[in-house]
Design a protein around this motif. Structure first.
Motif, short mmCIF file in Angstrom:
data_model
loop_
_atom_site.label_atom_id
_atom_site.label_comp_id
_atom_site.label_asym_id
_atom_site.label_seq_id
_atom_site.Cartn_x
_atom_site.Cartn_y
_atom_site.Cartn_z
N GLY A 47 0.86 -1.18 0.00
CA GLY A 47 0.00 0.00 0.00
C GLY A 47 0.89 1.23 0.00
O GLY A 47 1.95 1.25 -0.62
N GLU A 48 0.48 2.27 0.73
CA GLU A 48 1.30 3.46 0.93
C GLU A 48 1.14 3.90 2.38
O GLU A 48 0.04 3.88 2.92
N LEU B 174 -5.22 -5.10 1.05
CA LEU B 174 -5.89 -6.21 1.71
C LEU B 174 -4.87 -7.31 2.03
O LEU B 174 -4.09 -7.72 1.17
N HIS B 175 -4.90 -7.79 3.27
CA HIS B 175 -3.88 -8.74 3.72
C HIS B 175 -4.38 -9.50 4.94
O HIS B 175 -5.47 -9.23 5.46
N ARG B 176 -3.56 -10.43 5.43
CA ARG B 176 -3.82 -11.14 6.68
C ARG B 176 -2.55 -11.17 7.51
O ARG B 176 -1.46 -11.37 6.98
N ASP B 177 -2.66 -10.95 8.82
CA ASP B 177 -1.51 -10.90 9.73
C ASP B 177 -1.31 -12.27 10.37
O ASP B 177 -1.80 -12.54 11.48
N LEU B 178 -0.59 -13.15 9.68
CA LEU B 178 -0.45 -14.53 10.15
C LEU B 178 0.86 -14.76 10.90
O LEU B 178 0.86 -15.26 12.01
N TYR B 179 2.00 -14.50 10.30
CA TYR B 179 3.31 -14.47 10.98
C TYR B 179 3.89 -15.83 11.36
O TYR B 179 5.02 -15.89 11.84
N GLY B 180 3.18 -16.91 11.22
CA GLY B 180 3.70 -18.22 11.60
C GLY B 180 2.60 -19.26 11.64
O GLY B 180 1.45 -18.98 11.29
N PRO C 84 -12.18 -17.45 3.93
CA PRO C 84 -11.00 -16.60 4.12
C PRO C 84 -11.38 -15.12 4.15
O PRO C 84 -12.26 -14.68 3.40
N VAL C 85 -10.73 -14.36 5.01
CA VAL C 85 -11.00 -12.92 5.16
C VAL C 85 -9.68 -12.16 5.12
O VAL C 85 -8.71 -12.56 5.75
N ARG C 86 -9.67 -11.06 4.39
CA ARG C 86 -8.54 -10.14 4.38
C ARG C 86 -9.03 -8.76 4.83
O ARG C 86 -10.21 -8.44 4.72
#
Length: 240
Positions: free
Chosen positions: A66-67, A143-149, A216-218
């Motif tokens: 994004g910005e 649009l994204h998902r914060d998963l990290y592991g 799934p949700v972003r």
């Protein structure tokens, strides 16, 4: 004696959690009560200029996210942030367990946030994940998902630290849900200053012809049209 943690726990408890659960089931997200006063929100905004408060900084444009810019807070977190996470976790835990049970998944989360983070650390997820985000005019978040592991808590919370219509215009919080065998569904929310918004981290259960399916949700943020918007993001698992 009343502690700071009790203050935030009382604010969180003041919410209608039956209604929050219903909103989460229907839309994948729900508005929470005012968790921070305007003065407390300003204190957290002011942290942004303190390099010693953060472990790393990310330029969203450079990574094509994004910005704008965001910074991962270093641990130990400032007291308001730690207190909010500790008070929110037991409220979100029943929803997390219910959702994963519907989907036929194991529910690995223990009763306390500290025990859950110990599990994350044992699995190599040791990096802090509370984030301060700063958006200026024309900035946005893809649009994204914060998963990290591998270890993920299925709900997270954002708090708008700025006042819509005064500090910024635009900057709606966005959810996009991919429905089973259907077109995606989008939602947009303009969050009041100091209020939390709880939403789906990865996916959530929705009814289907086979019972329950994972949708799934972003999430992201629409373009800031004017001014400046700061956001606190609380993720309940640490990063690898």
């Amino acid at each position: 004696m009343t502690t700071t943690t009790d203050v935030y726990a009382d604010r969180i408890a003041a919410g209608d959690w039956d209604a929050v659960g219903g909103e989460l089931d229907e839309y994948g997200g729900a508005l929470l009560p005012q968790l921070l006063t305007a003065a407390e929100a300003k204190e957290i905004r002011d942290l942004y200029e303190r390099d010693d408060a953060f472990r790393t900084t990310v330029d969203m444009g450079r990574h094509r996210f994004g910005e704008g810019q965001y910074r991962y807070l270093a641990t130990p977190y400032p007291e308001p942030i730690e207190a909010l996470k500790q008070a929110l976790y037991p409220r979100l835990l029943p929803v997390a367990r219910d959702w994963w049970s519907r989907l036929g998944r194991e529910t690995p989360w223990p009763d306390t946030l500290d025990d859950w983070l110990e599990m994350c650390h044992a699995a190599g997820q040791t990096k802090s994940t509370a984030i301060l985000l700063k958006y200026g005019e024309k900035d946005w978040n893809a649009l994204h998902r914060d998963l990290y592991g591998d270890l993920v808590f299925p709900l997270q919370v954002v708090i708008n630290l700025s006042e819509p219509g005064v500090d910024h215009t635009g900057g709606e919080f966005l959810l996009l849900e991919q429905r089973p065998r259907a077109q995606s569904r989008g939602s947009a929310y303009l969050l009041p200053q100091g209020h939390g918004y709880v939403f789906t981290t990865r996916d959530r259960p929705v009814r289907s012809s086979r019972g329950w399916s994972a949708a799934p949700v972003r999430h992201g943020v629409s373009a800031i049209r004017s001014g400046e918007r700061f956001t606190l993001a609380l993720v309940f698992h640490d990063a690898a």
